[in-house]
Design a protein around this motif. Structure first.
Motif, mmCIF file in Angstrom:
data_model
loop_
_atom_site.group_PDB
_atom_site.id
_atom_site.type_symbol
_atom_site.label_atom_id
_atom_site.label_comp_id
_atom_site.label_asym_id
_atom_site.label_seq_id
_atom_site.Cartn_x
_atom_site.Cartn_y
_atom_site.Cartn_z
ATOM 1 N N LEU A 4 0.832 -1.214 0.000
ATOM 2 C CA LEU A 4 0.000 0.000 0.000
ATOM 3 C C LEU A 4 0.862 1.257 0.000
ATOM 4 N N ASN A 5 1.995 1.209 0.718
ATOM 5 C CA ASN A 5 2.919 2.349 0.705
ATOM 6 C C ASN A 5 3.513 2.572 -0.676
ATOM 7 N N LEU A 6 3.898 1.467 -1.325
ATOM 8 C CA LEU A 6 4.450 1.578 -2.681
ATOM 9 C C LEU A 6 3.423 2.182 -3.635
ATOM 10 N N LEU A 7 2.183 1.750 -3.489
ATOM 11 C CA LEU A 7 1.104 2.245 -4.342
ATOM 12 C C LEU A 7 0.912 3.749 -4.119
ATOM 13 N N ASN A 8 0.850 4.149 -2.840
ATOM 14 C CA ASN A 8 0.674 5.574 -2.520
ATOM 15 C C ASN A 8 1.827 6.414 -3.052
ATOM 16 N N LYS A 9 3.049 5.908 -2.836
ATOM 17 C CA LYS A 9 4.223 6.677 -3.261
ATOM 18 C C LYS A 9 4.297 6.805 -4.769
ATOM 19 N N SER A 10 3.942 5.728 -5.471
ATOM 20 C CA SER A 10 3.992 5.782 -6.937
ATOM 21 C C SER A 10 2.934 6.758 -7.455
ATOM 22 N N GLN A 11 1.773 6.793 -6.784
ATOM 23 C CA GLN A 11 0.711 7.727 -7.203
ATOM 24 C C GLN A 11 1.111 9.181 -6.929
ATOM 25 N N MET A 12 1.723 9.381 -5.749
ATOM 26 C CA MET A 12 2.157 10.735 -5.398
ATOM 27 C C MET A 12 3.229 11.246 -6.350
ATOM 28 N N SER A 13 4.214 10.373 -6.669
ATOM 29 C CA SER A 13 5.299 10.831 -7.536
ATOM 30 C C SER A 13 4.801 11.070 -8.958
#
Length: 204
Positions: free
Chosen positions: A191-200
């Motif tokens: 979930l963190n990877l998903l959030n970070k990829s969306q934010m970037s």
């Protein structure tokens, strides 16, 4: 003297504390790690991979392209989609290491490599290595397969073919698909990877 302890580094320069730490850590390591030391440098590999789940996937992603939200979202479609991505493999491997079940993905990847083997000599040596490492009853990283599959492989390893591990690989795949994969999709790491990829991607 540091020369007697190759591969272990200390940040303190005080020689007295260094000696004490030396002895304690060496004794502790030999006691704890002895059952798993199996001639392959797995300890070092695991030590470097365990600290943080995300870092495994991030370091892999940085070597390739930056992780896109589309790629990370695709991993949730199926285990097949996840394993067909190198970044997905890295993230899933790091997750399995945190659950101490990394032998499943390692065995599956070893089988994928094995099936691409062209030379007969290499086929024999790879079959022997996979058998000793994952299938043998005393294997350091024994996979969870039933008695009959294990027995069949034991016979086939003597005259290995490209399909010798197919049944076991399928069993391990189904085990990951049913068990570890759904947990991975709910894990903080994913979930963190998903959030970070969306934010970037929004920033870009």
């Amino acid at each position: 003297s540091l020369s007697i302890m190759p591969g272990i580094f200390f940040h303190h320069t005080n020689p007295t504390t260094l000696k004490e730490t030396d002895c304690k850590s060496e004794e502790g390591m030999t006691e704890k790690k002895k059952p798993k030391s199996f001639g392959i440098d797995l300890k070092t590999y695991l030590k470097s991979m365990l600290p943080h789940l995300e870092s495994g996937a991030k370091s892999s992603a940085s070597k390739h392209n930056k992780l896109s939200p589309e790629e990370v979202e695709e991993w949730s479609l199926s285990l097949d989609k996840l394993l067909s991505s190198q970044n997905g493999q890295a993230a899933f491997s790091a997750f399995l290491k945190s659950e101490f079940s990394e032998e499943n993905i390692e065995f599956w990847l070893a089988c994928e490599d094995y099936k691409k083997t062209k030379s007969s000599d290499k086929l024999h040596s790879k079959a022997e290595m996979i058998y000793q490492q994952y299938v043998h009853p005393d294997a350091a990283k024994q996979i969870n397969i039933d008695f009959n599959i294990r027995k069949n492989i034991t016979t086939q390893v003597l005259q290995p073919t490209l399909t010798s591990f197919d049944e076991a690989q399928k069993t391990v795949y189904l085990l990951m698909e049913r068990d570890s994969y759904p947990r991975f999709l709910k894990s903080e790491a994913y979930l963190n990877l998903l959030n970070k990829s969306q934010m970037s991607s929004h920033k870009g």
